[in-house]
Design an enzyme around this catalytic site. Structure first.
Site, short mmCIF file in Angstrom:
data_model
loop_
_atom_site.label_atom_id
_atom_site.label_comp_id
_atom_site.label_asym_id
_atom_site.label_seq_id
_atom_site.Cartn_x
_atom_site.Cartn_y
_atom_site.Cartn_z
N GLN A 98 0.85 -1.19 0.00
CA GLN A 98 0.00 0.00 0.00
C GLN A 98 0.89 1.24 0.00
O GLN A 98 1.73 1.42 0.89
CB GLN A 98 -0.93 0.04 1.21
N TYR A 179 -5.08 11.42 3.90
CA TYR A 179 -3.73 11.63 3.39
C TYR A 179 -3.81 12.38 2.05
O TYR A 179 -4.88 12.83 1.65
CB TYR A 179 -2.99 10.30 3.30
N GLY A 307 -9.02 -6.08 9.72
CA GLY A 307 -7.88 -5.44 10.34
C GLY A 307 -7.58 -6.02 11.71
O GLY A 307 -6.77 -6.93 11.85
#
Length: 349
Positions: A98, A179, A307
């Site tokens: 990623q 981001y 996750g």
């Protein structure tokens, strides 16, 4: 009828199941952004996932936003990641890198020459970032000049090339969590008046350019994108998400990428984009086994991204298949820099 354990053709990859390990920052890199040796062991322990997506990896020296996080910029970083991919492949796994640029999240502490971070516009985040000296307030970023932006988008492709040298199976472009790419999408953060601001199409332009730079290197069938509309993080607001994200889905469909990874946080029903996107849809955030399996059986998703369950359960697919109890992670060691709470969770007996 497919379920969570059915194989899946995902772009160029054949996945043995539809249980994907989510990208999760664990802060196990050294001060130079080189992953520690235990990183290879950590990911290899979880190689039974249909696909592993690594923690976010910064694409350039200006992209680093947190302490002890890894990059794909230097030869030392590439060599360390090569150990990771070789170990995961040796266990029969598949692993995507990623890639991200943190934009205005960064502090001058980690940037070359202590310069200000860059962003679509000169608008600072409220709050603080964590450093080894304690919490420090976010700083005012410098707005990128129009003629700089294509070069920043190209950094994703350059990092993707280094990822291929390191042996990764593909790339997930991080367009979520507030981001840099996400900053361009949000009209409360991006107040530009050039071709990268204003309309939804203009604000999606940087995302598309970054994706195209990656596709040119690795091929469209080895690329995915993660989005998280209206996530409550890094001052994301996105008042017009209903207008922006259909554009995102259509633009990414035109790019022909393998998958769209939607994190279901915030008020936006991201799974509704599936009808607008031509590739596979990976649903993430907050799933347990029952909800995940229902999503596959009903056709709501093609795979589900987990996750937290993977933190303390390296053999998560087996535990789900056999109905075994799940271990709970030690919250105090998630971002701690050693082996404890990282590679010491055993597989189920």
């Amino acid at each position: 009828m497919a379920d969570l354990f059915a194989p899946l053709r995902l772009g160029a990859l054949d996945l043995p199941n539809r249980i994907v390990m989510a990208p999760m920052t664990r802060s196990r890199a050294d001060a130079n952004g080189v992953p520690l040796d235990i990183v290879a062991e950590y990911y290899a322990q979880r190689a039974s996932a249909g696909l592993i997506v690594t923690e976010a990896i910064y694409v350039s020296a200006m992209a680093k936003g947190y302490v002890r996080t890894p990059g794909l910029v230097t030869s030392e970083q590439v060599a360390a990641w090569k150990k990771v991919t070789q170990t995961v492949h040796g266990k029969g796994g598949r692993i995507f890198a990623q890639l991200y640029h943190t934009g205005r999240v960064a502090l001058p502490d980690w940037l070359p020459g202590g310069v200000a971070p860059v962003a679509p516009s000169a608008i600072a985040i409220n709050g603080t970032n964590q450093t080894d000296e304690g919490k420090k307030p976010f700083v005012m970023p410098r707005a990128l000049e129009t003629d700089e932006i294509a070069g920043v988008a190209a950094e994703y492709g350059q990092a993707a090339q280094r990822a291929m040298e390191a042996g990764f199976d593909g790339i997930e472009v991080h367009a979520a969590s507030g981001y840099l790419i996400h900053q361009f999408l949000d009209a409360t953060i991006n107040t530009r008046t050039d071709r990268y601001g204003g309309s939804a199409v203009n604000r999606v332009r940087f995302l598309r350019e970054a994706v195209e730079s990656v596709v040119a290197v690795v091929g469209k069938d080895r690329v995915g994108v993660k989005i998280s509309p209206r996530i409550k993080f890094n001052d994301v607001v996105e008042p017009d998400a209903e207008e922006v994200y259909p554009v995102v889905a259509r633009e990414l469909s035109e790019c022909g990428i393998a998958y769209l990874h939607g994190a279901r946080q915030g008020a936006y029903e991201v799974h509704n984009l599936r009808a607008l996107f031509s590739g596979a849809y990976l649903a993430g955030s907050g799933f347990d086994f029952e909800k995940a399996n229902d999503a596959i059986v009903s056709g709501t998703a093609d795979a589900v991204v987990f996750g937290k369950p993977f933190l303390a359960n390296p053999d998560l697919p087996r535990r789900y298949r056999e109905g075994l109890d799940l271990a709970q992670p030690d919250q105090g060691t998630i971002y701690w820099g050693g082996a404890k709470g990282y590679v010491d969770y055993p597989a189920h007996m």
